[in-house]
Design an enzyme around this catalytic site. Sequence first.
Site, PDB file in Angstrom:
ATOM      1  N   PHE A 236      93.901   0.733  64.130  1.00 32.10           N
ATOM      2  CA  PHE A 236      92.861   0.583  63.108  1.00 32.10           C
ATOM      3  C   PHE A 236      93.043  -0.663  62.240  1.00 32.10           C
ATOM      4  O   PHE A 236      92.632  -0.693  61.083  1.00 32.10           O
ATOM      5  CB  PHE A 236      92.798   1.832  62.217  1.00 32.10           C
ATOM      6  CG  PHE A 236      92.809   3.122  62.979  1.00 32.10           C
ATOM      7  CD1 PHE A 236      91.711   3.479  63.755  1.00 32.10           C
ATOM      8  CD2 PHE A 236      93.901   3.966  62.961  1.00 32.10           C
ATOM      9  CE1 PHE A 236      91.708   4.657  64.479  1.00 32.10           C
ATOM     10  CE2 PHE A 236      93.908   5.139  63.693  1.00 32.10           C
ATOM     11  CZ  PHE A 236      92.814   5.487  64.450  1.00 32.10           C
ATOM     12  N   ILE A 461      93.321  -0.079  72.034  1.00 31.27           N
ATOM     13  CA  ILE A 461      93.955   0.660  70.946  1.00 31.27           C
ATOM     14  C   ILE A 461      93.388   2.069  70.820  1.00 31.27           C
ATOM     15  O   ILE A 461      93.481   2.699  69.772  1.00 31.27           O
ATOM     16  CB  ILE A 461      93.837  -0.116  69.621  1.00 31.27           C
ATOM     17  CG1 ILE A 461      92.377  -0.380  69.247  1.00 31.27           C
ATOM     18  CG2 ILE A 461      94.593  -1.424  69.720  1.00 31.27           C
ATOM     19  CD1 ILE A 461      92.198  -1.019  67.880  1.00 31.27           C
ATOM     20  N   ALA A 505      84.772  -5.317  73.094  1.00 30.89           N
ATOM     21  CA  ALA A 505      83.875  -4.828  74.150  1.00 30.89           C
ATOM     22  C   ALA A 505      82.953  -5.940  74.632  1.00 30.89           C
ATOM     23  O   ALA A 505      82.855  -6.207  75.837  1.00 30.89           O
ATOM     24  CB  ALA A 505      83.065  -3.632  73.653  1.00 30.89           C
ATOM     25  N   ARG A 622      73.029  -3.180  72.903  1.00 32.58           N
ATOM     26  CA  ARG A 622      73.138  -2.322  74.077  1.00 32.58           C
ATOM     27  C   ARG A 622      74.467  -1.577  74.042  1.00 32.58           C
ATOM     28  O   ARG A 622      75.522  -2.170  73.817  1.00 32.58           O
ATOM     29  CB  ARG A 622      73.061  -3.172  75.342  1.00 32.58           C
ATOM     30  CG  ARG A 622      73.028  -2.392  76.632  1.00 32.58           C
ATOM     31  CD  ARG A 622      72.959  -3.367  77.795  1.00 32.58           C
ATOM     32  NE  ARG A 622      72.678  -2.714  79.049  1.00 32.58           N
ATOM     33  CZ  ARG A 622      72.621  -3.351  80.219  1.00 32.58           C
ATOM     34  NH1 ARG A 622      72.782  -4.670  80.256  1.00 32.58           N
ATOM     35  NH2 ARG A 622      72.367  -2.691  81.328  1.00 32.58           N
ATOM     36  N   ILE A 623      74.429  -0.279  74.265  1.00 33.17           N
ATOM     37  CA  ILE A 623      75.639   0.537  74.257  1.00 33.17           C
ATOM     38  C   ILE A 623      76.187   0.596  75.681  1.00 33.17           C
ATOM     39  O   ILE A 623      75.536   1.121  76.587  1.00 33.17           O
ATOM     40  CB  ILE A 623      75.353   1.955  73.721  1.00 33.17           C
ATOM     41  CG1 ILE A 623      74.633   1.886  72.368  1.00 33.17           C
ATOM     42  CG2 ILE A 623      76.650   2.743  73.614  1.00 33.17           C
ATOM     43  CD1 ILE A 623      75.369   1.118  71.294  1.00 33.17           C
ATOM     44  N   LYS A 627      79.246   7.655  75.870  1.00 33.57           N
ATOM     45  CA  LYS A 627      80.223   8.709  75.590  1.00 33.57           C
ATOM     46  C   LYS A 627      81.327   8.195  74.672  1.00 33.57           C
ATOM     47  O   LYS A 627      81.581   8.769  73.605  1.00 33.57           O
ATOM     48  CB  LYS A 627      80.823   9.233  76.901  1.00 33.57           C
ATOM     49  CG  LYS A 627      81.735  10.432  76.742  1.00 33.57           C
ATOM     50  CD  LYS A 627      82.166  10.952  78.113  1.00 33.57           C
ATOM     51  CE  LYS A 627      82.939  12.254  78.001  1.00 33.57           C
ATOM     52  NZ  LYS A 627      83.300  12.797  79.342  1.00 33.57           N
ATOM     53  N   GLN A 632      83.461   6.705  69.106  1.00 36.60           N
ATOM     54  CA  GLN A 632      83.821   5.697  68.112  1.00 36.60           C
ATOM     55  C   GLN A 632      83.111   5.945  66.786  1.00 36.60           C
ATOM     56  O   GLN A 632      83.716   5.876  65.713  1.00 36.60           O
ATOM     57  CB  GLN A 632      83.464   4.305  68.622  1.00 36.60           C
ATOM     58  CG  GLN A 632      84.483   3.717  69.575  1.00 36.60           C
ATOM     59  CD  GLN A 632      85.765   3.368  68.853  1.00 36.60           C
ATOM     60  OE1 GLN A 632      85.826   2.446  68.049  1.00 36.60           O
ATOM     61  NE2 GLN A 632      86.805   4.128  69.126  1.00 36.60           N
ATOM     62  N   LYS A 695      76.778  -5.477  71.161  1.00 41.07           N
ATOM     63  CA  LYS A 695      77.480  -5.659  69.891  1.00 41.07           C
ATOM     64  C   LYS A 695      78.617  -4.631  69.836  1.00 41.07           C
ATOM     65  O   LYS A 695      78.672  -3.711  70.642  1.00 41.07           O
ATOM     66  CB  LYS A 695      76.532  -5.450  68.708  1.00 41.07           C
ATOM     67  CG  LYS A 695      75.321  -6.378  68.683  1.00 41.07           C
ATOM     68  CD  LYS A 695      74.417  -6.033  67.507  1.00 41.07           C
ATOM     69  CE  LYS A 695      73.194  -6.915  67.441  1.00 41.07           C
ATOM     70  NZ  LYS A 695      72.307  -6.563  66.301  1.00 41.07           N
ATOM     71  N   GLU A 699      83.812  -0.717  63.979  1.00 35.53           N
ATOM     72  CA  GLU A 699      83.808  -0.669  62.522  1.00 35.53           C
ATOM     73  C   GLU A 699      82.576  -0.005  61.910  1.00 35.53           C
ATOM     74  O   GLU A 699      82.665   0.671  60.889  1.00 35.53           O
ATOM     75  CB  GLU A 699      83.914  -2.093  61.950  1.00 35.53           C
ATOM     76  CG  GLU A 699      85.306  -2.510  61.561  1.00 35.53           C
ATOM     77  CD  GLU A 699      86.084  -3.132  62.711  1.00 35.53           C
ATOM     78  OE1 GLU A 699      87.229  -3.533  62.482  1.00 35.53           O
ATOM     79  OE2 GLU A 699      85.558  -3.222  63.827  1.00 35.53           O
TER      80      GLU A 699
END
Length: 733
Positions: A236, A461, A505, A622-623, A627, A632, A695, A699
């Site tokens: 984190f 992480i 990512a 776009r994800i 899942k 997150q 993106k 956070e």
Amino acid sequence: MNAYIGTPTSRVDGRAKVTGAAKYAGEFPADGLVHGFVVEATISRGRIARIDTSAALRVKSVLDVLTHANRPPLADKDEAWKDEVAPEGSPFRPLYDDTIKFNGQPIALVVAEDWETAKFAATLVRVEYEQQEFVTDLESEHGRAAEMDKPHKPRGDAAGALAGAAVRHEADYVIPTEHHNPMELYATTAVWDSNGKLTVYDKTQGVQNVHKFLCGVFDKKPDDIRVVSPYVGGAFGSGLRPQYQVVLATLGAIALKRPVRVVLTRRQMYGLGYRPMTIERVGLGAKPDGTLDAATHEATAITSRYEDFSRNDAGWADQLYRSPNTRFTHKLVRLDLPTPCDMRAPGAASGVCALECAMDELAVALKLDPVELRLKCYSDRDQSENLPYTSKQLRECYARGADAFGWSRRNPAPRSMCDGKELVGWGMATGVWEALQMPVAVRIVLTSNGHAEVSCAASDIGTGTYTIVAQVAADALGLPIENISVRLADSTLPQAPVEGGSWMAASSAHAVLAAAEEVRKELVRLAKKMHGSPLGDAEAADTVLIDGSIARTSDNSRAVSIADAMRHGNVERIEKEKLNQFDEDKKHARNTHSAVFAEVKVDEQLGVIRVTRMVSAVAAGRILNTKTGRSQIMGGVVWGIGMALHEETVMDHRFGRIMNANIAEYHIPVNADVHDIDVIFVDEPDAHINALGVKGLGEIGIVGVPAAIANAVYHATGKRIRRFPITLDKLLD
């Protein structure tokens, strides 16, 4: 066609983790392994006058006690101690000299055959100090704060506009010091081999950052040290910089010429970085219709005396709300404490909390619905640079979040909603974070049996980097995800930055695409040489890898299998490495956004607050994996509950000592504190930010959550708490 990108793919590393096959920094075996235990300073400022290790050395199985007086050589210039994310100043150097900079500072390392003996012997080390006066209290030193470089240019006359506004709100919001408490303790296993080379297994968010750091600190050549960190049990932000145990373990291995492991205790981890305490002074001035005339935000934060750590607490209003007059400042107070460090959404988690509480107070003063006020002040441009966004679906976040939450049924009057004996409150807030991307290199090795290994020095992480890389590689190479293996977090692998800032990512995915493109070009070259090939006149740009074949984009039936192309070319493996960099875009601002809605129920007699429902509507491009992406955001929401109601590092300023350095007294949310969390991903096509329109998500999940809960507590009780966390004593006071 994407078989995996955008789908709820299970973690490819999940089995290794749940079966215990995954090894962490404190678990790697080594022949002749010994253990180190850290001795800490018990004063907050001064010097070591005398340190007596004789009693510890007499304990059976104790091998050595390293101090500043007998340690192996360490670099003496600041530059050697600066890592890639170090702030301005002179980095802390463990066991360097007799100077004490903070309470809990490591001053000796006891090395023994086993951990328990090392721990016992550490209690026998006797230290005499020459103490100096110290200060650890931000509020007593608030008047001595020094202003840092302005994060944003001021616009107009903010002070004048605020003073003359028809409706004005000004208040201080206090965010306490908070410490990271990842499940995995900080640990390093430094393995010395007979050639004098070191393999360092470290808990870190950046193996190449630690590698460069250790080479500098110990004056080693790059080939002399290898840093490995395949699994990390949460970080984190606490692992962005090398922590002191990696220096101590490496010191021990060099001194004894054998493997040394140092695992910090939970209490010792409170001597590492932390989210700095801040006093956030927010001023908002508005016209009677709710549009803003002025926005000011002054953040005052703590830092150490030896480094100036600061983040952007104050400038987020420029990305959210239109105002012709603004002034944002960030100040630091230097105290006798270790340097703070990044903690999930650094700057935003604290600064947006204050801003969004202030917006709620302004809405009350204006008698406007909190969502309506935000829509009246909505900005389609980043005002600090006067730039449009690559994409911004925040309005849709408000709409979908409010609809899912049932916001239209809210009675705006405080104390107007009840459930039996409990007061019910509904609050909301906005979230915003940066959409960053960094240069990353990836190597792909494709073998003729249809298997591909993808490797990169990036860390995972716990966010799901292994899975994202595998998904993108599977689609880019046209292979089943079971045929993709991923190697990460080894300093000898292709370059990657530290994993943080929600950039990994997007950055790693595009590096995979870039390397896969090189593989595809080579496969097309081989396929074109085959007799009677349906790709004989094809260009690489006209082809796609799909279902284990190289096919024409216009007609997938005209294809050559990857296995045939490689066999006919007499090629067993294709290896391609590519560094992907993103073109600088000075024409757009890049951010993620969210709308957070919270329901609380408050027992008025006991002051107990329960967060019974949360809705987080997120616009983040776009994800890649719905899942792990949802996971997150949920994790961020849970941490936001902790910020709002639980987390606070308590300091006794008479001694400069943390009083609750454990997870029994440093309160964090547990299962009983977490109820319904609904995560909504708002569709946000983005043709500007990168090829996939991706993106980050790490956070944004926490930003705005503490404010939404605080605003809900006000709605339930009519009592505004501006000092976090909101505990029952503050409600009952």
